[in-house]
Design an enzyme around this catalytic site. Sequence first.
Site, PDB file in Angstrom:
ATOM      1  N   GLU A  23       0.812  -1.208   0.000  1.00 47.03           N
ATOM      2  CA  GLU A  23       0.000   0.000   0.000  1.00 47.03           C
ATOM      3  C   GLU A  23       0.855   1.273   0.000  1.00 47.03           C
ATOM      4  O   GLU A  23       0.585   2.209  -0.741  1.00 47.03           O
ATOM      5  CB  GLU A  23      -0.897  -0.038   1.256  1.00 47.03           C
ATOM      6  CG  GLU A  23      -1.762   1.172   1.465  1.00 47.03           C
ATOM      7  CD  GLU A  23      -3.046   1.096   0.664  1.00 47.03           C
ATOM      8  OE1 GLU A  23      -3.239   0.097  -0.049  1.00 47.03           O
ATOM      9  OE2 GLU A  23      -3.832   2.047   0.763  1.00 47.03           O
ATOM     10  N   ASP A  24       1.892   1.304   0.827  1.00 44.91           N
ATOM     11  CA  ASP A  24       2.597   2.574   1.073  1.00 44.91           C
ATOM     12  C   ASP A  24       3.933   2.728   0.379  1.00 44.91           C
ATOM     13  O   ASP A  24       4.473   3.819   0.330  1.00 44.91           O
ATOM     14  CB  ASP A  24       2.822   2.762   2.585  1.00 44.91           C
ATOM     15  CG  ASP A  24       1.519   3.024   3.322  1.00 44.91           C
ATOM     16  OD1 ASP A  24       0.518   3.266   2.628  1.00 44.91           O
ATOM     17  OD2 ASP A  24       1.520   2.972   4.563  1.00 44.91           O
TER      18      ASP A  24
END
Length: 703
Positions: free
Chosen positions: A76-77
């Site tokens: 996700e990051d």
Amino acid sequence: MPSIDALADRLSTYLGPDQVNLVRRAYFYAEQAHDGQRRRSGEAYVTHPLAVASILADMHMDHQSLMAAMLHDVIEDTGIAKEALSSQFGETVAELVDGVSKLTQMNFETKAEAQAENFQKMAMAMARDIRVILVKLADRLHNMRTLEVLSGEKRRRIAKETLEIYAPIANRLGMHSVRIEFEDLGFKAMYPMRSARIYQAVKRARGNRKEIVNKIEESLSHCLAVDGIEGEVSGRQKHIYGIYKKMRGKRRAFNEIMDVYAFRIIVDKVDTCYRVLGAVHNLYKPLPGRFKDYIAIPKANGYQSLHTTLFGMHGVPIEIQIRTREMEEMANNGIAAHWLYKSSDDEKPKGGTHARARQWVKGVLELQQRAGNSLEFIESVKIDLFPDEVYVFTPKGRIMELPKGSTAVDFAYAVHTDVGNSCIACRINRRLAPLSEPLQSGSTVEIVSAPGARPNPAWLNFVVTGKARTHIRHALKLQRRSESINLGERLLNKVLNGFDSALDKIPPERIQAMLGEYRLELIEDLLEDIGLGNRMAYVVARRLLSTEGEQLPNPEGPLAIRGTEGLVLSYAKCCTPIPGDPIVGHLSAGKGMVVHLESCRNISEIRHNPEKCIQLSWAKDVTGEFNVELRVELEHQRGLIALLASSVNAADGNIEKISMDERDGRISVVQLVVSVHDRVHLARVIKKLRALTGVIRITRMRA
Ligand code: MN
């Protein structure tokens, strides 16, 4: 300050050294991936996954869950791909991380409260491995514990989502401790004033009650000792959100709720529970109607305990829960209790993680069955863990629940019958997708519809919902009926015209009389029968006219085919007629009319039977695309298919099918199904093909 070394030390109490090392590796990978990123609090980002893993370590979760916890924000990051994780840490861990990321991406905020329950189910359905949910719950727990650094707006959003989605999920899974913490933290973030006031009141009340609590605790312990029972007595505190809900829901005053003294007695085995019950009932008088045996009849999520309420000294009510240590573990950790195995290896449950989840479900199910009440449980838990449904979004964010395997067509009919009937295409997550593609939970489905579009009979091959099936059948039937009536009318009029008459020239009484003879109600019923081939137009016409004339000659002049007749008219596969070919119509009962070449061998025996075959012609304005099969023999050459395709294209034809077999090394035979408008068009296509070098022979295939 938590560190990976401290965590590793704790892990080595229940995991092997290799597994602990894998968790370490995942930590260092995450540390590097998140390098330079900081949490809102200013700490290095990696402290968050470390804390999440630590929560799971408290539950004694397996090493793969812990690795996934370390890596849960990496996709996700940091933009690292799932494949990269897969090659580093294996398929399972990558799948877990991917599952958690997908849950994180689900956007709950704008959705109506009423949908919260569907969201819970959707989250469950999306997580094919139950550990995804457990990692996500741990992630959320740490975020809730560190919520204060966020802005008011964001804090409230996350708190609301936690109360509506994640606390109920924890509850369904029997994870009491996690649920309580979610609720208290969520309540505090949503309503800081109310939460603080109740907290203060509880604190004050506790101070005042300390003496009584100690006294009761002493007398309970003493009573057990007298009977020689070993048990652990402890005071039980209601959680803040629980008190708040009671005050609101049951409209009770704070004092009323707090005036109850609650204790828990934990013992070694089930027998002892009932002995303790006898002992405390002997000590104080039980309140009638308040005894509950959740050991014999467990709650839906597997909770087991004895509950009773006593009149204590001075008449204060005392609530008591009696259970074994095992039941206590189950009550606090629910499904996660199955990972709570002790240090020695032989006690580890065998099999995969889903097997563990199933084991939990099975265990609870057995408890329920013994209690003779499994329905509620099956409703509330089993379905969620092993879902038979998919949950998808409409473009406006509404959630639709559909059976597993449902397609966009099922979805369209679930939205509205009209949407189903007029649907022509669909977008799944904003990309065009086949209507037959089975839907996945969490997808957003958008239906493209066109006014006047009609259901396709082929949909019946892949729809799974009864609603879609029924409506498609119904629509096809209606469509077939109107098309049959139309064709029937033309067939009948054609015959009548041959006798210098027409349907509108026949006296209505005559038509009525004949409908009576056929036991039909409407003229449309008769026309439909004709169109479907159940009745011969020729026979009907003769009967209609028989009062006016005697024997009638065979009618002249063929019926003109327009190409727009629809379902009741089809083109024979054996001889594939196209406009311009001499044709005849073969009426077969129930199937309507099948158009054959006049020379087709399949109908040679019935061609002159006016009850089975009628002369047809092509209307001048015939429209549509007609398939013909061509056989091309040519010298083998490189790029032969491309050459053929571009010649057909150049003549505005369209290749529907192509297949090739090599005769010998030199000659190839290609079978082409080409769609054309008519014979003239076909001639153009053939001319183009013939112009290719190496073409030896082109034949149109027909029976
Ligand atoms: Mn996270």
